[in-house]
Write a protein that holds these residues in place. Structure first.
Motif, mmCIF file in Angstrom:
data_model
loop_
_atom_site.group_PDB
_atom_site.id
_atom_site.type_symbol
_atom_site.label_atom_id
_atom_site.label_comp_id
_atom_site.label_asym_id
_atom_site.label_seq_id
_atom_site.Cartn_x
_atom_site.Cartn_y
_atom_site.Cartn_z
ATOM 1 N N VAL A 138 0.863 -1.180 0.000
ATOM 2 C CA VAL A 138 0.000 0.000 0.000
ATOM 3 C C VAL A 138 0.900 1.230 0.000
ATOM 4 C CG1 VAL A 138 -1.788 1.283 1.219
ATOM 5 C CG2 VAL A 138 -1.801 -1.222 1.271
ATOM 6 N N ALA A 139 0.794 2.031 -1.055
ATOM 7 C CA ALA A 139 1.626 3.233 -1.189
ATOM 8 C C ALA A 139 3.115 2.890 -1.072
ATOM 9 C CB ALA A 139 1.239 4.290 -0.162
ATOM 10 N N ALA A 140 3.490 1.813 -1.758
ATOM 11 C CA ALA A 140 4.886 1.356 -1.800
ATOM 12 C C ALA A 140 5.389 0.865 -0.449
ATOM 13 C CB ALA A 140 5.806 2.439 -2.344
ATOM 14 N N VAL A 141 4.478 0.600 0.499
ATOM 15 C CA VAL A 141 4.854 0.096 1.823
ATOM 16 C C VAL A 141 4.318 -1.323 1.966
ATOM 17 C CG1 VAL A 141 4.665 0.424 4.310
ATOM 18 C CG2 VAL A 141 4.829 2.405 2.792
ATOM 19 N N PRO A 142 5.192 -2.316 2.206
ATOM 20 C CA PRO A 142 4.711 -3.697 2.358
ATOM 21 C C PRO A 142 4.114 -3.940 3.737
ATOM 22 C CG PRO A 142 7.089 -3.630 2.585
ATOM 23 C CD PRO A 142 6.651 -2.221 2.259
ATOM 24 N N PHE A 143 2.974 -4.622 3.764
ATOM 25 C CA PHE A 143 2.310 -4.976 5.010
ATOM 26 C C PHE A 143 2.191 -6.491 5.089
ATOM 27 C CE2 PHE A 143 1.016 -0.641 4.372
ATOM 28 C CZ PHE A 143 0.895 -0.114 5.645
ATOM 29 N N GLN A 144 2.589 -7.054 6.243
ATOM 30 C CA GLN A 144 2.417 -8.473 6.493
ATOM 31 C C GLN A 144 1.301 -8.688 7.513
ATOM 32 O OE1 GLN A 144 6.351 -9.930 7.440
ATOM 33 N NE2 GLN A 144 6.847 -10.225 5.274
ATOM 34 N N SER A 145 1.206 -9.888 8.056
ATOM 35 C CA SER A 145 0.042 -10.233 8.868
ATOM 36 C C SER A 145 -0.099 -9.335 10.094
ATOM 37 C CB SER A 145 0.129 -11.700 9.306
ATOM 38 O OG SER A 145 1.285 -11.906 10.103
ATOM 39 N N MET A 146 0.992 -9.103 10.838
ATOM 40 C CA MET A 146 0.888 -8.317 12.060
ATOM 41 C C MET A 146 0.493 -6.874 11.770
ATOM 42 S SD MET A 146 1.338 -10.281 14.659
ATOM 43 C CE MET A 146 0.633 -11.690 13.801
ATOM 44 N N GLU A 147 1.062 -6.304 10.697
ATOM 45 C CA GLU A 147 0.710 -4.915 10.357
ATOM 46 C C GLU A 147 -0.751 -4.803 9.947
ATOM 47 O OE1 GLU A 147 5.091 -5.349 9.821
ATOM 48 O OE2 GLU A 147 3.325 -6.507 9.251
ATOM 49 N N LYS A 148 -1.212 -5.751 9.144
ATOM 50 C CA LYS A 148 -2.610 -5.701 8.707
ATOM 51 C C LYS A 148 -3.568 -5.947 9.879
ATOM 52 C CE LYS A 148 -1.465 -8.554 5.329
ATOM 53 N NZ LYS A 148 -1.523 -9.470 4.151
ATOM 54 N N LEU A 149 -3.229 -6.904 10.721
ATOM 55 C CA LEU A 149 -4.080 -7.168 11.884
ATOM 56 C C LEU A 149 -4.061 -6.011 12.870
ATOM 57 C CD1 LEU A 149 -3.362 -10.938 12.623
ATOM 58 C CD2 LEU A 149 -5.531 -9.943 11.901
ATOM 59 N N TRP A 150 -2.954 -5.257 12.910
ATOM 60 C CA TRP A 150 -2.864 -4.119 13.831
ATOM 61 C C TRP A 150 -3.991 -3.124 13.562
ATOM 62 C CZ3 TRP A 150 0.345 -2.815 17.901
ATOM 63 C CH2 TRP A 150 0.316 -1.479 18.321
ATOM 64 N N TYR A 151 -4.172 -2.777 12.299
ATOM 65 C CA TYR A 151 -5.204 -1.787 11.978
ATOM 66 C C TYR A 151 -6.602 -2.371 12.146
ATOM 67 C CZ TYR A 151 -1.348 0.942 10.173
ATOM 68 O OH TYR A 151 -0.172 1.660 10.064
ATOM 69 N N ALA A 152 -6.770 -3.660 11.850
ATOM 70 C CA ALA A 152 -8.070 -4.287 12.111
ATOM 71 C C ALA A 152 -8.380 -4.301 13.605
ATOM 72 C CB ALA A 152 -8.079 -5.708 11.554
ATOM 73 N N GLY A 153 -7.363 -4.586 14.422
ATOM 74 C CA GLY A 153 -7.563 -4.583 15.868
ATOM 75 C C GLY A 153 -7.899 -3.203 16.398
ATOM 76 N N LEU A 154 -7.253 -2.165 15.862
ATOM 77 C CA LEU A 154 -7.568 -0.798 16.290
ATOM 78 C C LEU A 154 -9.023 -0.448 15.994
ATOM 79 C CD1 LEU A 154 -4.451 1.344 15.270
ATOM 80 C CD2 LEU A 154 -5.166 0.710 17.571
ATOM 81 N N VAL A 155 -9.494 -0.827 14.813
ATOM 82 C CA VAL A 155 -10.886 -0.525 14.456
ATOM 83 C C VAL A 155 -11.848 -1.267 15.381
ATOM 84 C CG1 VAL A 155 -12.626 -0.766 12.652
ATOM 85 C CG2 VAL A 155 -10.330 0.002 12.060
ATOM 86 N N LEU A 156 -11.588 -2.555 15.616
ATOM 87 C CA LEU A 156 -12.474 -3.334 16.483
ATOM 88 C C LEU A 156 -12.479 -2.785 17.908
ATOM 89 C CD1 LEU A 156 -11.657 -6.982 15.329
ATOM 90 C CD2 LEU A 156 -13.708 -5.647 14.829
#
Length: 382
Positions: free
Chosen positions: A198-216
């Motif tokens: 995303v915007a030339a920044v690679p995201f793996q499982s922990m990074e993607k789950l981090w933002y999902a966890g913040l929303v929840l």
């Protein structure tokens, strides 16, 4: 005659209106907007920091933060039950297990002896939370009529029943070794270790789950805050403070207790789903009595009946063993198991056990009460 009477009557009032306001009065009127602006700025800064952390932290700290988010969601649910309503529950870990394993069964494909329905990710998460709420609903008639230690013992039985089922229902749970957790796929994003750029920044499982966890966590905290501040929260507090008086005032005590038990179970189910996604493997041993006691420690340390207290206590109890494990070589008396010192997990339990004793003795309102006292002190000094 009437004009003079009117002048005599309104004169002092006009004089008081025309009297210049003292500096203390001006500060009293100006302080609430200024405090609100400060709180808004602090919240915005904290939000910005949380959004930026995945760009700077390694996988260990991201995982620790996600565990704290999951614990905070579960602790908010338990605080609605124990802190706001006064119902002692020792079975919170059972409902976390229902959420975690429910997601695995609903989202996973059938693999050999392991059952799976292969549902879409969003439907599996919703179904897991609903299963936890259904389990709470089946137990809610008991929760609506028992209180105090009797309810605590009844909920403790859930943990032992749950452990027996998790260890023996091999088709659903995988037995002692557990079962792998299927990755969550949502809006075209798969929350696994495959890189998403995303915007030339690679995201793996922990990074993607981090933002999902913040929303929840934000959604769960906002909803619980609304419940506690509105009429349901006042009814729950009335039941906690004086059950008979609440019934006399027209509060349906049994129905309110049963309803908040179901809501608390759903919060625990969602926390279990997030835990399963972080660990990527469910193990029955994790969802035992120790986890239930840790959740009680969270709400006591943070502050009973408060959303911010639940989050604070969850962060304290969850991150403490992670920090001790990370820096065990540099800390006195703390070392790896079998090397002569105290294991980080045991030391963490000693420390937050001591914290519970200290808070019960000197700060009954928890850590959030300490922050509130500091705020009142600064207000008085101003």
């Amino acid at each position: 005659m009437s004009e003079s009477t009117t002048a005599a009557t309104t004169g002092p009032a006009r004089a008081s209106e025309a009297r210049p306001t003292t500096g203390r009065g001006r500060r009293a009127r100006a302080r609430p907007p200024r405090r609100a602006a400060v709180y808004t700025a602090a919240a915005a800064a904290a939000g910005g920091l949380l959004l930026a952390l995945p760009f700077y932290l390694d996988r260990f700290w991201l995982q620790a933060g996600l565990l704290a988010m999951a614990a905070a969601i579960g602790a908010i649910g338990l605080n609605l039950l124990t802190g706001a309503t006064g119902q002692l529950s020792l079975g919170h870990s059972f409902f976390l297990a229902v959420g975690a394993y429910g997601y695995c069964v609903l989202a996973g494909d059938r693999d050999g002896e392991l059952a799976g329905l292969g549902l879409p990710g969003w439907l599996a998460v919703t179904g897991a939370v609903a299963l936890a709420g259904l389990a709470g609903g089946l137990f809610s008639p008991i929760a609506g009529r028992l209180r105090g230690a009797y309810l605590g013992i009844a909920t403790l039985a859930l943990v032992f029943v749950g452990q027996h089922v998790l260890l023996n229902a091999h088709d659903l749970t995988g037995g002692y070794n557990g079962r792998p957790v299927p990755p969550l796929s949502l809006f075209g994003i798969t929350f696994d270790d495959t890189e998403t750029v995303v915007a030339a920044v690679p995201f793996q499982s922990m990074e993607k789950l981090w933002y999902a966890g913040l929303v929840l966590l934000a959604v769960c905290a906002f909803f619980a805050h609304g419940v506690l501040r509105d009429r349901p929260g006042r009814a729950l507090n009335a039941i906690r403070d004086h059950r008979i008086a609440a019934g006399v005032m027209g509060v349906p005590v049994a129905r309110q207790r049963a309803g908040v038990f179901v809501l608390s179970s759903m919060y625990a189910g969602l926390a279990g789903v997030l835990l399963a996604l972080v660990f990527q493997q469910t193990v029955p041993e994790y969802f035992g009595i120790v986890l239930a006691l840790e959740y009680l420690a969270m709400i006591v340390i943070g502050g009973l009946g408060s959303v911010s207290g639940a989050v604070t206590g969850a962060v304290f109890v969850t991150l403490l063993p992670q920090i001790l494990t990370r820096y065990s070589e540099a800390l006195p008396l703390v070392s790896a198991p079998g090397t002569g010192g105290v294991a980080p997990g045991e030391m963490s339990r000693y420390l937050y056990g001591a914290a519970i004793v200290a808070i019960v003795l000197f700060l009954p309102g928890g850590l959030v009460r300490l922050a509130a006292r500091r705020g009142h002190t600064q207000k008085d000094e101003a």
